[in-house]
Design an enzyme around this catalytic site. Structure first.
Site, mmCIF file in Angstrom:
data_model
loop_
_atom_site.group_PDB
_atom_site.id
_atom_site.type_symbol
_atom_site.label_atom_id
_atom_site.label_comp_id
_atom_site.label_asym_id
_atom_site.label_seq_id
_atom_site.Cartn_x
_atom_site.Cartn_y
_atom_site.Cartn_z
ATOM 1 N N GLU A 234 -20.562 -9.853 41.676
ATOM 2 C CA GLU A 234 -21.822 -9.173 41.383
ATOM 3 C C GLU A 234 -21.566 -8.206 40.242
ATOM 4 O O GLU A 234 -20.695 -7.342 40.339
ATOM 5 C CB GLU A 234 -22.301 -8.418 42.614
ATOM 6 C CG GLU A 234 -23.772 -8.113 42.513
ATOM 7 C CD GLU A 234 -24.090 -6.824 43.214
ATOM 8 O OE1 GLU A 234 -24.363 -5.845 42.496
ATOM 9 O OE2 GLU A 234 -24.024 -6.813 44.451
ATOM 10 N N CYS B 283 -25.791 -0.760 39.305
ATOM 11 C CA CYS B 283 -26.044 -1.994 38.564
ATOM 12 C C CYS B 283 -27.537 -2.338 38.586
ATOM 13 O O CYS B 283 -28.046 -2.999 37.700
ATOM 14 C CB CYS B 283 -25.177 -3.133 39.078
ATOM 15 S SG CYS B 283 -25.269 -3.328 40.829
#
Ligand code: FAD
Length: 1015
Positions: free
Chosen positions: A773, A807
């Site tokens: 990720e 993120c």
């Protein structure tokens, strides 16, 4: 008399009230309430336009909701194209024909409500249309281009006027009619987002007090002004209270001074429960201040739906003993649905408001009975409920009090009540004043109040509800429901998820909780500078030099592992057999225990999240909750794939079974920005599926890695199943290159993910899979139907929480050109209210950047834009020295100017025209990232269109784009933003297991008995 806690169980309150409240004249109250209701129903011609409308269009049908959406947004949309789109969608997607000829009112029945309103600008239609399109065409023919839009806009203005006395004081004065009733004027608008807004509200209140003073002097009447504290300061929150109190007090006392000199009463409105404690503190300071102690013009509102409603009464009673008399306005409360949702979202230990409407009514009557008999208190009863009015009338006897209603509501009700109840007291009016653009939150509350099934006014004119039912005493209804006070659709915060306990939140809105937290922190203060000396099986080589806390803005010193050579090619890479073979239910027990222990160690973990990772209190709490949710969620999800054999179909004489096996050993490499949640999410998924784990926490957050691992070991995870390695990227590389590794779970930069990918493809041994990720270039699209204040809240949270070091953080806001400037102005002003600095401070909004290098990168990036003369805005308040970057806004001229993620509090903005939005979306897609995206729009068709065109893993509509909740918003991206199934989602665990099948020829074990033994 009792005080209740914020989350006191409803049943305990019910039992207390049933015991303590004495009903007076029950039969007469019932009888007279029935009479009032019947009289209201009889005279249809006296009904207001709104009553007529709501009789047909409540909020229980699609059409009512569509009209409510129109009402909420149409007046603020600046461009005709968006207005038309919204109108078309809301009018054509509903079944108006169902309402034709249903309403009693000729007006409403003329076509639909929209048609009715259009009828106010043209001649009333004498024709019934089968569908709205036909109507629209007909209307357009008659009225030409734009007519429908004008008609609907006008309709909404008419609706607004129902509730608002005027756009300003001049228009109110022109209405005359101010002599017959006492008014409390309210300046529309609430919860300022900027100093400018709060200054505007202050000016409006100031002017209102001056005008009311003049009016009172001329008319010898006692009009007043109602004040919302949240309108007078943009950050009226508990975490900020220590710092805002002085400023807020200055504003409120200036208003009180004026009010006192002008002989104008002021009432402090009651707002959300999270502001209650600080509101009372401010009111107390004001009430006891030497300048106001002898002034009897001050008052406050009390919400009976609040579990602490009775406490607020006690508070007022105590105050009134030590100063001049106070007035107290008793309401039931206007934010009920919002309170329920807020408590669920925050994972509070209960609801701060009662969950049963009848219990609210009973609490109201109980508090009313106390107010009526308390010295030095002048009660005002704000209600539109006939039973409540009648009960108070009977309880009051000779007491001095006043009823109050809202402007645009209850006129007929009070007129009828005064006929039925002899000698009834006067009715005051709460009268909002202000421009349409400030109207919306208020209007929505009024529409909900009028349209909701649970509301008295909604049933008042409904012939299907018998008057005697409406006139029943809440006491009787509470007794009948005592074992069942909570509706099954109102799910308590801890029960939000069907198969697991929800993670517990921490209520940061109570000052006493903040004090306790700080007291508890004392215990950990020494730990922050102590090297980790205790050793788990695998961390004995660790020598952590940890001298300063990042919270001061000084990043950590180097963290060393003294001997990297201990990680050899074949080091510790065999799975732990004892863990693998442990029954799932035992693994689950361990997991549930770890989750509970994390909650038990919450304060310590918060402390280290602040000091080691630079998190704010709120972010730290959210992070622990996410970790706890991961543990419980994966423990439950594992049942679907662990030790389960699925039979697959096939020919007779053969069985086919599918089952899952752990892959073996996983390397889990987690980032510093979620050193608890992501760290735990990865290892929990690998462990619960039977794998063993080599875990490397970030080199920036080793202490948190240790604290977490210790809890895992203490709860029973074997040390050969979870091994902890500290160090930088080099250590990670070494771990990955070990030959027995079966998979890697990685969260971090795209660059490192690509390196790991390459490394895995070259290494010997099993083909290891990579679950990665990475980051994103996350955008939010904001069209002109959005509510700017809501957008600003969501942008601030999405772009600047955690100093933009998430993120999922917002990097680009694409804003419709017609609202671009207005939105940016509000955003810039709101950014000025963000406090940048040490997260040790409760009022910190934006903490430090994780390390010097990252900060330099961000500074260089900003410099480039400044050098190229781009408009760059930042309110220069970042502490210096220290590793801080103030939230910054860069206005782009094209999407070409941005192509990679900058991990910090930097937001790019760009205006769009409707014609080029598609181009911009495809430009975004071409950049290859696909993590999060947001859209603000009231037009569902536009939202659907966006979903078709985007490739992002998580799309959020009309909210912020961060803070994904485990099990509700599984998190993960596509393209450059990540691989595989989403963390916290139903398929994530599948990546940690191998799928196997066994096919048996059962004939070989003794013949094909299945078909030979048929009945
Ligand atoms: C003059 C005036 C001033 C006001 N000032 C304020 C103020 O300062 N702050 C504020 O918050 N409101 C204020 N209000 C709004 C007020 O709270 C609502 O108008 C009031 O709740 C409606 O109550 P009712 O008796 O008219 O109607 P009812 O229909 O008898 O009661 C509706 C109320 O019941 C409560 N309720 C609904 N469902 C449930 C449930 N399942 N469980 C528990 N309770 C439930 C809610 O409070 C809802 O508003 C004011 C109203 C007036 C008239």
């Amino acid at each position: 008399m009792k005080d209740f806690s914020k989350f006191q169980p409803d049943r305990e309150i019910a039992e207390y009230l049933l015991d303590a409240f004495t009903i007076q004249n029950a039969d007469q109250v019932h009888e007279q309430t029935v009479q009032i209701i019947e009289q209201c129903r009889l005279n249809k011609s006296e009904r207001s336009l709104l009553d007529q409308f709501l009789s047909e269009y409540g909020l229980t049908n699609r059409e009512g909701v569509a009209l409510m959406c129109l009402a909420e947004s149409i007046l603020r949309i600046p461009d005709t194209a968006t207005k038309d789109q919204l109108i078309e969608e809301k009018l054509t997607n509903s079944n108006w024909a169902n309402h034709l000829n249903q309403a009693d009112s000729l007006f409403v029945n003329a076509a639909t409500w929209g048609l009715l309103i259009a009828g106010k600008v043209i001649t009333p239609p004498n024709k019934v249309f089968d569908n709205p399109l036909e109507w629209l065409q007909d209307l357009s023919k008659k009225m030409g281009e734009g007519s429908v839009r004008r008609a609907i806009t006008l309709a909404m203005q008419i609706l607004s006027k129902e509730f608002v006395m005027g756009v300003d004081f001049d228009s109110v004065l022109k209405q005359g009619n101010l002599k017959s009733a006492v008014h409390s004027f309210d300046m529309l608008g609430e919860a300022a987002r900027s100093k400018q807004q709060s200054q505007n509200f202050f000016n409006a209140y100031y002017q209102a007090i001056e005008e009311v003073g003049k009016l009172n002097a001329v008319n010898e009447i006692n009009h007043g002004v109602s004040i919302k504290l949240s309108a007078l300061h943009p950050r009226f929150e508990t975490l900020k209270y220590k710092y805002v109190k002085a400023e807020l007090f200055e504003s409120v006392s200036a208003l009180a001074n004026l009010a006192q000199s002008q002989n104008v009463e002021i009432t402090i409105d009651a707002e959300e429960q999270h502001r209650l404690s600080i509101s009372l503190d401010l009111i107390e300071t004001l009430a006891l201040h030497k300048n106001f102690k002898d002034w009897d013009g001050l008052g406050l509102a009390v919400q009976a739906y609040g579990k602490r409603g009775l406490n607020v009464f006690h508070f007022a009673k105590n105050l009134a003993h030590t100063r001049a008399p106070l007035h107290v306005r008793l309401t039931k409360g206007a934010y009920w649905d919002g309170e329920i949702k807020a408590a669920q979202v925050a994972g509070l230990s209960g609801f701060p408001v009662l969950i049963n409407k009848d219990l609210t009514d009973l609490n109201y009557l109980f508090i009313a009975s106390k107010l009526l008999t308390t010295k030095n208190i002048h009660p005002r009863f704000a209600t539109h409920n006939a039973h409540t009015i009648t009960s108070i009338h009977h309880m009051a006897e000779d007491a001095d009090y006043e009823f109050q209603r809202l402007f645009g509501m209850g006129e007929m009700l009070y007129a009828k009540a005064s006929k039925v109840l002899s000698g009834m007291q006067n009715t005051g009016v709460y009268a909002p004043i202000g421009p349409y653009k400030e109207l919306l939150p208020y209007l929505v509350r009024r529409l909900l109040e009028n349209g909701a099934n649970s509301s008295f006014v909604n049933s008042l004119l409904d012939p299907t509800v018998p008057p005697s039912t409406l006139a029943e005493h809440p006491n009787q209804k509470v007794i009948a429901a005592i074992n069942n006070l909570q509706h099954k659709k109102i799910v308590s915060p801890h029960n939000l998820f069907p198969q697991r306990k929800n993670s517990a939140g921490f209520d940061l809105s109570e000052p006493e909780n903040l004090n306790t937290l700080q007291q508890n922190f004392k215990e950990f203060k020494d730990l922050k500078i102590t090297a980790i000396t205790h050793a788990t099986a695998t961390t004995k080589t660790l020598e952590v030099k940890k001298c300063v806390s990042i919270a001061d803005g000084h990043p950590l010193g180097t963290v060393n592992i003294d001997d990297l050579s201990i990680i050899k090619e074949d080091y510790l890479v065999t799975p732990s057999p004892s863990w693998k073979n442990l029954a799932l239910k035992d693994k689950q027990t361990i997991f549930f225990n770890i989750a509970d222990q994390l909650e038990a160690h919450r304060d310590k973990i918060i402390y280290f999240l602040i000091h080691e990772a630079g998190k704010t209190y709120k972010d730290a709490i959210d992070e622990i909750r996410e970790a706890v949710d991961f543990l419980r969620y994966y423990a439950v999800q594992a049942e679907k794939i662990s030790q389960v054999r699925q039979s697959l179909p096939g020919p007779t004489g053969e069985t086919n079974d599918l089952f899952y096996e752990p892959k073996g050993v996983f390397v889990c490499i987690s980032p510093w920005n979620f050193p608890v949640a992501i760290f735990i999410g990865q290892i929990a998924a690998a462990l619960i599926t039977g794998n063993s784990v080599l875990a490397k926490p970030s080199e920036h957050t080793p202490l948190l890695g240790e604290i977490v691992a210790d809890i895992f070991y203490d709860c029973g995870i074997p040390t050969d199943a979870l091994q902890l390695f500290h160090g930088n990227g080099e250590v990670g590389q070494k771990l990955i290159s070990c030959s027995g590794i079966n998979g890697v779970a990685f969260t971090g930069s795209l660059e490192t993910a690509k390196k790991i990918h390459q490394q895995l493809s070259h290494k010997a041994g099993p083909i290891a899979n990579l679950i990665a990720e990475t980051g994103g270039l996350n955008a939010m699209i904001i069209d002109s139907s959005s509510l700017l204040e809501q957008v600003v809240d969501d942008i601030l949270r999405s772009a600047f929480n955690s100093a933009g070091q998430r993120c999922s953080a917002l990097r680009i806001a694409l804003i419709h050109e017609t609202i671009y400037e207005d939105l940016l102005n509000l955003l810039r002003d709101a950014m000025k209210e963000l406090w940048v600095g040490s997260p040790e401070e409760f009022h910190c909004d934006v903490g430090p950047i994780i390390e010097d290098r990252a900060m330099t990168r961000l500074e260089n990036y900003l410099q480039q834009f400044q050098d190229r003369k781009f408009p760059v805005f930042s309110h220069n308040q970042a502490p210096n020295p220290g590793c801080f970057i103030a939230p910054t806004l860069i206005e782009l001229s094209s999407l070409d100017e941005i192509d990679h993620e900058m991990f910090g509090p930097i937001l790019h903005t760009l205006p769009f025209q409707v014609d080029n939005l598609d181009n911009m979306l495809s430009q975004l897609v071409q950049k290859g990232y696909g993590l999060t995206m947001g859209m603000h729009s009231r037009i569902e068709g536009k939202v659907d269109d966006l979903l078709q065109k985007s490739i992002t893993g998580n799309v959020y509509i009309n909210r912020d784009i961060v803070g994904a909740v485990v099990g509700s918003q599984p998190f993960g991206g596509t393209g450059l933003s990540g691989t595989g199934f989403k963390a916290g989602g139903p398929n994530y665990l599948l990546q940690f297991v191998d799928e196997r099948t066994v096919t048996k020829n059962t004939v070989a074990f003794g013949g094909n008995t299945d078909i030979l033994n048929l009945d």
